[in-house]
Design a protein around this motif. Structure first.
Motif, PDB file in Angstrom:
ATOM      1  N   MET A   1       0.845  -1.187   0.000  1.00  0.00           N
ATOM      2  CA  MET A   1       0.000   0.000   0.000  1.00  0.00           C
ATOM      3  C   MET A   1       0.883   1.240   0.000  1.00  0.00           C
ATOM      4  N   ASN A   2       0.455   2.231  -0.712  1.00  0.00           N
ATOM      5  CA  ASN A   2       1.188   3.475  -0.796  1.00  0.00           C
ATOM      6  C   ASN A   2       1.089   4.206   0.540  1.00  0.00           C
ATOM      7  N   VAL A   3       2.144   4.866   0.951  1.00  0.00           N
ATOM      8  CA  VAL A   3       2.183   5.529   2.250  1.00  0.00           C
ATOM      9  C   VAL A   3       1.317   6.789   2.277  1.00  0.00           C
ATOM     10  N   ILE A   4       1.324   7.548   1.190  1.00  0.00           N
ATOM     11  CA  ILE A   4       0.573   8.812   1.164  1.00  0.00           C
ATOM     12  C   ILE A   4      -0.928   8.583   1.368  1.00  0.00           C
ATOM     13  N   PRO A   5      -1.581   7.632   0.651  1.00  0.00           N
ATOM     14  CA  PRO A   5      -3.007   7.403   0.938  1.00  0.00           C
ATOM     15  C   PRO A   5      -3.255   6.974   2.380  1.00  0.00           C
ATOM     16  N   ALA A   6      -2.355   6.205   2.963  1.00  0.00           N
ATOM     17  CA  ALA A   6      -2.527   5.791   4.359  1.00  0.00           C
ATOM     18  C   ALA A   6      -2.468   6.995   5.298  1.00  0.00           C
ATOM     19  N   ILE A   7      -1.580   7.918   5.021  1.00  0.00           N
ATOM     20  CA  ILE A   7      -1.487   9.138   5.835  1.00  0.00           C
ATOM     21  C   ILE A   7      -2.754   9.973   5.671  1.00  0.00           C
ATOM     22  N   PHE A   8      -3.251  10.068   4.418  1.00  0.00           N
ATOM     23  CA  PHE A   8      -4.486  10.816   4.177  1.00  0.00           C
ATOM     24  C   PHE A   8      -5.662  10.154   4.881  1.00  0.00           C
ATOM     25  N   VAL A   9      -5.699   8.824   4.917  1.00  0.00           N
ATOM     26  CA  VAL A   9      -6.762   8.110   5.634  1.00  0.00           C
ATOM     27  C   VAL A   9      -6.759   8.507   7.101  1.00  0.00           C
ATOM     28  N   VAL A  10      -5.580   8.532   7.705  1.00  0.00           N
ATOM     29  CA  VAL A  10      -5.487   8.886   9.121  1.00  0.00           C
ATOM     30  C   VAL A  10      -5.935  10.332   9.340  1.00  0.00           C
ATOM     31  N   LEU A  11      -5.441  11.256   8.514  1.00  0.00           N
ATOM     32  CA  LEU A  11      -5.812  12.667   8.669  1.00  0.00           C
ATOM     33  C   LEU A  11      -7.309  12.885   8.488  1.00  0.00           C
ATOM     34  N   LEU A  12      -7.878  12.282   7.434  1.00  0.00           N
ATOM     35  CA  LEU A  12      -9.305  12.476   7.184  1.00  0.00           C
ATOM     36  C   LEU A  12     -10.168  11.691   8.168  1.00  0.00           C
ATOM     37  N   SER A  13      -9.652  10.606   8.736  1.00  0.00           N
ATOM     38  CA  SER A  13     -10.380   9.907   9.803  1.00  0.00           C
ATOM     39  C   SER A  13     -10.495  10.809  11.024  1.00  0.00           C
ATOM     40  N   LEU A  14      -9.413  11.494  11.343  1.00  0.00           N
ATOM     41  CA  LEU A  14      -9.456  12.436  12.467  1.00  0.00           C
ATOM     42  C   LEU A  14     -10.451  13.563  12.182  1.00  0.00           C
ATOM     43  N   LEU A  15     -10.438  14.068  10.948  1.00  0.00           N
ATOM     44  CA  LEU A  15     -11.384  15.108  10.573  1.00  0.00           C
ATOM     45  C   LEU A  15     -12.821  14.606  10.678  1.00  0.00           C
ATOM     46  N   SER A  16     -13.099  13.444  10.089  1.00  0.00           N
ATOM     47  CA  SER A  16     -14.472  12.934  10.112  1.00  0.00           C
ATOM     48  C   SER A  16     -14.907  12.573  11.524  1.00  0.00           C
ATOM     49  N   THR A  17     -13.989  12.066  12.340  1.00  0.00           N
ATOM     50  CA  THR A  17     -14.334  11.754  13.729  1.00  0.00           C
ATOM     51  C   THR A  17     -14.691  13.021  14.489  1.00  0.00           C
ATOM     52  N   GLY A  18     -13.900  14.066  14.311  1.00  0.00           N
ATOM     53  CA  GLY A  18     -14.180  15.327  14.996  1.00  0.00           C
ATOM     54  C   GLY A  18     -15.487  15.952  14.549  1.00  0.00           C
ATOM     55  N   ILE A  19     -15.702  15.996  13.236  1.00  0.00           N
ATOM     56  CA  ILE A  19     -16.932  16.597  12.715  1.00  0.00           C
ATOM     57  C   ILE A  19     -18.153  15.815  13.169  1.00  0.00           C
ATOM     58  N   MET A  20     -18.112  14.493  13.007  1.00  0.00           N
ATOM     59  CA  MET A  20     -19.286  13.684  13.345  1.00  0.00           C
ATOM     60  C   MET A  20     -19.523  13.635  14.849  1.00  0.00           C
ATOM     61  N   SER A  21     -18.469  13.711  15.653  1.00  0.00           N
ATOM     62  CA  SER A  21     -18.663  13.761  17.102  1.00  0.00           C
ATOM     63  C   SER A  21     -19.442  15.013  17.484  1.00  0.00           C
ATOM     64  N   TYR A  22     -19.038  16.130  16.906  1.00  0.00           N
ATOM     65  CA  TYR A  22     -19.746  17.374  17.200  1.00  0.00           C
ATOM     66  C   TYR A  22     -21.170  17.350  16.659  1.00  0.00           C
ATOM     67  N   ILE A  23     -21.322  16.961  15.387  1.00  0.00           N
ATOM     68  CA  ILE A  23     -22.645  16.971  14.749  1.00  0.00           C
ATOM     69  C   ILE A  23     -23.614  16.052  15.485  1.00  0.00           C
ATOM     70  N   SER A  24     -23.146  14.862  15.851  1.00  0.00           N
ATOM     71  CA  SER A  24     -24.054  13.919  16.495  1.00  0.00           C
ATOM     72  C   SER A  24     -24.448  14.368  17.898  1.00  0.00           C
ATOM     73  N   LEU A  25     -23.627  15.174  18.536  1.00  0.00           N
ATOM     74  CA  LEU A  25     -23.997  15.709  19.839  1.00  0.00           C
ATOM     75  C   LEU A  25     -24.862  16.963  19.705  1.00  0.00           C
ATOM     76  N   ALA A  26     -24.693  17.704  18.605  1.00  0.00           N
ATOM     77  CA  ALA A  26     -25.398  18.967  18.450  1.00  0.00           C
ATOM     78  C   ALA A  26     -26.735  18.827  17.712  1.00  0.00           C
ATOM     79  N   THR A  27     -26.915  17.766  16.960  1.00  0.00           N
ATOM     80  CA  THR A  27     -28.150  17.594  16.188  1.00  0.00           C
ATOM     81  C   THR A  27     -28.762  16.234  16.496  1.00  0.00           C
ATOM     82  N   PRO A  28     -30.058  16.083  16.257  1.00  0.00           N
ATOM     83  CA  PRO A  28     -30.690  14.802  16.548  1.00  0.00           C
ATOM     84  C   PRO A  28     -30.266  13.686  15.604  1.00  0.00           C
TER      85      PRO A  28
END
Length: 152
Positions: A1-28
């Protein structure tokens, strides 16, 4: 597996986790995170355009890997506060012992993912191949990636 996509997966996982954590607590009800992750992946691949070649398969793998964090964050953010009312002692134990908390949630997430793969694998032929029932969010993500690929 290419290293760059793996790094992007980690970065965007952190982004999606942060966004969805906030959204799911702030909206029904939390929205799908994949379109946001597609835009983030496209932006990252464009930023590093001279270093790596971003084909549609790399963007799709990055999106698929990254959106799992958002799914887990939504599920966890909806269910964890309920634990306070169902079992206050367990809730307090997890709050006071973060290592135990992280291991328990990680193990539960892993088992749930395995269960999800079993269900998806067993129903794939019937619903997706035989009955031609694609998921609407999958169509949207595919069209976004295809539109990005046509532009380049």
């Amino acid at each position: 597996m290419n290293v760059i996509p793996a790094i992007f997966v980690v970065l965007l996982s952190l982004l999606s986790t942060g966004i969805m954590s906030y959204i799911s607590l702030a909206t029904p009800i939390g929205p799908w995170i994949e379109p946001t992750v597609v835009l983030g992946a496209i932006a990252l691949y464009r930023l590093f355009r001279g270093i790596i070649v971003a084909g549609p398969s790399k963007v799709a793998i990055t999106v698929a890997g990254s959106s799992v964090g958002g799914i887990l964050a939504t599920a966890f953010s909806f269910s964890f506060p309920t634990l306070f009312f169902l079992d206050k002692n367990q809730f307090n134990y997890w709050i006071s012992n973060p290592v135990s908390f992280i291991l328990s949630v990680s193990l539960f997430s892993f088992v749930a993912a395995l269960f999800g793969f079993v269900i998806a694998e067993s129903l794939e032929h019937k619903f997706i191949i035989k009955e031609q029932l694609p998921f609407p969010i999958g169509k949207l993500v595919y069209k976004m990636i295809a539109a990005h690929n046509q532009e380049i």
